[in-house]
Design a protein around this motif. Structure first.
Motif, PDB file in Angstrom:
ATOM      1  N   ASP A   1       0.851  -1.189   0.000  1.00 16.77           N
ATOM      2  CA  ASP A   1       0.000   0.000   0.000  1.00 16.77           C
ATOM      3  C   ASP A   1       0.889   1.242   0.000  1.00 16.77           C
ATOM      4  N   PRO A   2       0.885   2.024  -1.097  1.00 17.21           N
ATOM      5  CA  PRO A   2       1.772   3.194  -1.168  1.00 17.21           C
ATOM      6  C   PRO A   2       1.346   4.330  -0.256  1.00 17.21           C
ATOM      7  N   THR A   3       0.188   4.209   0.424  1.00 19.70           N
ATOM      8  CA  THR A   3      -0.243   5.273   1.330  1.00 19.70           C
ATOM      9  C   THR A   3       0.213   5.041   2.774  1.00 19.70           C
ATOM     10  N   VAL A   4       1.092   4.073   3.020  1.00 19.81           N
ATOM     11  CA  VAL A   4       1.566   3.830   4.394  1.00 19.81           C
ATOM     12  C   VAL A   4       2.501   4.917   4.896  1.00 19.81           C
ATOM     13  N   GLN A   5       2.767   5.933   4.090  1.00 20.75           N
ATOM     14  CA  GLN A   5       3.619   7.031   4.543  1.00 20.75           C
ATOM     15  C   GLN A   5       3.114   7.637   5.848  1.00 20.75           C
TER      16      GLN A   5
ATOM     17  N   VAL B   1      -4.539   5.573   5.474  1.00 21.70           N
ATOM     18  CA  VAL B   1      -3.915   4.447   4.765  1.00 21.70           C
ATOM     19  C   VAL B   1      -4.982   3.645   4.032  1.00 21.70           C
ATOM     20  N   ASP B   2      -5.077   3.857   2.742  1.00 19.19           N
ATOM     21  CA  ASP B   2      -5.981   3.077   1.895  1.00 19.19           C
ATOM     22  C   ASP B   2      -5.665   3.420   0.444  1.00 19.19           C
ATOM     23  N   TRP B   3      -5.014   2.504  -0.243  1.00 16.00           N
ATOM     24  CA  TRP B   3      -4.572   2.757  -1.611  1.00 16.00           C
ATOM     25  C   TRP B   3      -5.744   3.069  -2.540  1.00 16.00           C
ATOM     26  N   ARG B   4      -6.946   2.633  -2.172  1.00 15.83           N
ATOM     27  CA  ARG B   4      -8.112   2.876  -3.021  1.00 15.83           C
ATOM     28  C   ARG B   4      -8.550   4.337  -3.023  1.00 15.83           C
ATOM     29  N   GLY B   5      -7.991   5.141  -2.117  1.00 16.34           N
ATOM     30  CA  GLY B   5      -8.302   6.563  -2.100  1.00 16.34           C
ATOM     31  C   GLY B   5      -7.495   7.378  -3.088  1.00 16.34           C
TER      32      GLY B   5
ATOM     33  N   ARG C   1      -2.801  -3.337   7.603  1.00 16.37           N
ATOM     34  CA  ARG C   1      -3.984  -3.806   8.321  1.00 16.37           C
ATOM     35  C   ARG C   1      -3.929  -3.494   9.806  1.00 16.37           C
ATOM     36  N   SER C   2      -2.738  -3.554  10.372  1.00 22.93           N
ATOM     37  CA  SER C   2      -2.589  -3.324  11.812  1.00 22.93           C
ATOM     38  C   SER C   2      -1.911  -1.995  12.128  1.00 22.93           C
ATOM     39  N   GLY C   3      -1.155  -1.480  11.175  1.00 22.97           N
ATOM     40  CA  GLY C   3      -0.371  -0.275  11.425  1.00 22.97           C
ATOM     41  C   GLY C   3       0.940  -0.541  12.121  1.00 22.97           C
TER      42      GLY C   3
END
Length: 329
Positions: free
Chosen positions: A119-123, A154-158, A259-261
């Motif tokens: 997921d590229p939004t984990v920044q 965190v959600d790549w679909r956004g 999923r957990s962070g």
């Protein structure tokens, strides 16, 4: 908050079968092995040329460096003026360049392929951990409230990749560090191949061989606590949590499970072989978060991929989806 510079280490290194001569070194025989050294995407970088004329190797160095600089201007998190940094700052970017579009499209494709393990939004999780550990009074991991706040972003679909723009969801920031080094490796390897260089190994954080050494022997790739791999063509990428630890006692690392962070704990290292260094890089990141059962379940989607894993106890596992093209021995 980002660190001043990345601190990633690699678990695999090149074992050349002959001593490489630095491009900037003294006069050499008519044909020899040469090694270019530099940096790319914050990591040490080198390219091994097998049995070529000295002038050819020296002449390509400037071209390689210019290509790396061009790609970093699109993809780097450590250059404030890069396209990626501007996108993160503004939440949208009009008329993005082709490399940012292609790298992000691949990131979203792998996210879909792996059910969001990549997921590229984990920044947002990286920033939350860095900010937490920057306060020296904090001990142990960030509390669940801090993680929960970061996970909202965190959600790549956004992420919306439009024909002429990129848009992020509310409070989202992107990182392409999970595949950026592989992407740059592919672009430089393809540039060199287009210039007629074939018997080369490009190592820009991840490794890609265009072809074996000129005598037909493969490139020997050493791995920590495991047998070396013999690479004739294709790419190898390794992810390991110890490559970038957070907190004074290394309480966390950079491979976050969306999923957990929290930092993933299934594997000490994951190495992936694929024809593309960018895909190998992204999959090594994603599979670092997966359990053995999850990796097994994903195999039907991973055609042409080989996977080597070492768990925290030092036990080795191997999976293959299709033939191991490019791996010999």
């Amino acid at each position: 908050m980002l660190p001043d510079h990345p601190t990633r280490r690699r678990a695999i290194t090149i074992l050349a079968s002959a001593v490489a001569v630095a491009i900037a070194g003294p006069a050499s025989p008519a044909r020899a092995d040469f090694e270019w050294r530099g940096t790319a995407m914050g990591a040490d970088a080198r390219i091994l040329f097998s049995d070529i004329e000295p002038g050819c190797a020296r002449g390509i160095a400037t071209l390689v460096e210019a290509e790396i600089d061009r790609l970093e201007n699109a993809l780097s998190l450590f250059q404030s003026g890069s396209e990626l940094c501007r996108l993160n700052r503004d939440g949208a970017l009009a008329e993005p360049g082709g490399d940012l579009r292609r790298a992000l499209a691949l990131a979203l494709q792998v996210a879909d392929l792996t059910n969001g393990l990549f997921d590229p939004t984990v920044q947002a999780l990286w920033e939350a951990h860095v900010d937490w550990f920057a306060d020296k009074t904090h001990t142990g991991l960030p509390p669940q409230t801090v993680i929960a706040d970061a996970r909202w972003a965190v959600d790549w679909r956004g992420v919306r990749l439009e024909p002429d723009s990129i848009h992020l969801g509310d409070n989202q920031r992107l990182t392409l560090n999970g595949l950026g080094q592989g992407y740059v490796t592919d672009r430089v390897a393809e540039l060199l191949a287009a210039k007629g260089f074939t018997n080369i190994l490009v190592d820009l954080g991840e490794m890609r061989a265009i072809a074996p050494r000129r005598d037909g022997s493969p490139w020997l790739i050493a791995r920590r606590d495991a047998d070396p791999l013999h690479l004739a063509e294709g790419a190898l990428a390794t992810s390991e949590g110890s490559g970038c630890v957070l907190g004074a006692d290394g309480a966390a690392h950079h491979l976050f499970d969306p999923r957990s962070g929290r930092s993933a704990a299934h594997w000490r290292t994951i190495t992936v072989h694929h024809r593309s260094a960018a895909v190998a890089d992204a999959l090594s990141t994603a599979l670092s978060i997966a359990s053995a059962d999850e990796i097994q379940a994903l195999l039907p989607r991973l055609s042409g991929t080989a996977i080597w894993a070492t768990d925290p106890a030092g036990r080795h596992s191997y999976w293959a989806a299709g033939p191991r093209d490019g791996i010999v021995g």
